[in-house]
Motif scaffolding. Sequence first.
Motif, short mmCIF file in Angstrom:
data_model
loop_
_atom_site.label_atom_id
_atom_site.label_comp_id
_atom_site.label_asym_id
_atom_site.label_seq_id
_atom_site.Cartn_x
_atom_site.Cartn_y
_atom_site.Cartn_z
N THR A 88 0.86 -1.19 0.00
CA THR A 88 0.00 0.00 0.00
C THR A 88 0.89 1.24 0.00
O THR A 88 1.84 1.31 0.79
CB THR A 88 -0.91 0.00 1.24
OG1 THR A 88 -1.66 -1.22 1.27
CG2 THR A 88 -1.86 1.19 1.23
N PHE A 89 0.59 2.18 -0.88
CA PHE A 89 1.43 3.36 -1.01
C PHE A 89 0.60 4.56 -1.46
O PHE A 89 -0.49 4.39 -2.02
CB PHE A 89 2.59 3.11 -1.99
CG PHE A 89 2.13 2.75 -3.38
CD1 PHE A 89 2.07 3.72 -4.37
CD2 PHE A 89 1.73 1.46 -3.67
CE1 PHE A 89 1.63 3.39 -5.64
CE2 PHE A 89 1.30 1.13 -4.95
CZ PHE A 89 1.25 2.10 -5.93
N ALA A 90 1.11 5.75 -1.22
CA ALA A 90 0.44 6.98 -1.60
C ALA A 90 1.19 7.65 -2.74
O ALA A 90 2.40 7.83 -2.68
CB ALA A 90 0.36 7.93 -0.41
N VAL A 91 0.46 8.02 -3.76
CA VAL A 91 1.01 8.82 -4.86
C VAL A 91 0.75 10.28 -4.48
O VAL A 91 -0.40 10.68 -4.33
CB VAL A 91 0.34 8.47 -6.21
CG1 VAL A 91 0.78 9.43 -7.29
CG2 VAL A 91 0.65 7.03 -6.59
N THR A 92 1.83 11.02 -4.30
CA THR A 92 1.70 12.40 -3.81
C THR A 92 2.26 13.45 -4.74
O THR A 92 2.01 14.63 -4.54
CB THR A 92 2.41 12.54 -2.45
OG1 THR A 92 3.79 12.19 -2.61
CG2 THR A 92 1.77 11.65 -1.40
N ASP A 93 3.03 13.05 -5.73
CA ASP A 93 3.67 14.01 -6.63
C ASP A 93 3.19 13.77 -8.05
O ASP A 93 3.55 12.79 -8.69
CB ASP A 93 5.18 13.88 -6.55
CG ASP A 93 5.91 14.90 -7.39
OD1 ASP A 93 5.26 15.68 -8.13
OD2 ASP A 93 7.15 14.91 -7.32
N ARG A 94 2.40 14.67 -8.53
CA ARG A 94 1.78 14.52 -9.85
C ARG A 94 2.79 14.51 -10.99
O ARG A 94 2.49 13.99 -12.06
CB ARG A 94 0.73 15.61 -9.93
CG ARG A 94 0.42 16.24 -11.14
CD ARG A 94 -0.59 17.35 -11.03
NE ARG A 94 -1.49 17.25 -9.91
CZ ARG A 94 -2.78 17.51 -9.97
NH1 ARG A 94 -3.32 17.88 -11.09
NH2 ARG A 94 -3.53 17.43 -8.91
#
Length: 115
Positions: A88-94
């Motif tokens: 599980t991971f977060a995409v934070t930089d578009r």
Amino acid sequence: MSLSTQVLDTTTGEPASGMAVSLWQSVAIEGEAPAEGAWTLVTEGRTNEDGRIDAWPVWEEVYRLVFATGPWWAERGMPALYPEVVVTFAVTDRATHYHVPLLAGPFAYTTYRER
């Protein structure tokens, strides 16, 4: 933004070709952290001969990669402790490409983000 992954078999040092992988996106429930919400399937596939899946589109959200490690090891006649590996991971930089590799053995695994 895009996402790629590569799975390497740590018992042989070779790519884990043909492993099923699915990408899930968090469906946040109001008032709860996104990872605690429900998940919806975005896409699924199998790793290629280099153990890779390239260029799945992602947005600024929380995702899960689910690697079907148990069936992959079973096809090779090896018992495995982990029937699947969930990252599980977060995409934070578009503006950034995300590459999330998995180093997998029948009794251990590790993952990291490669830039």
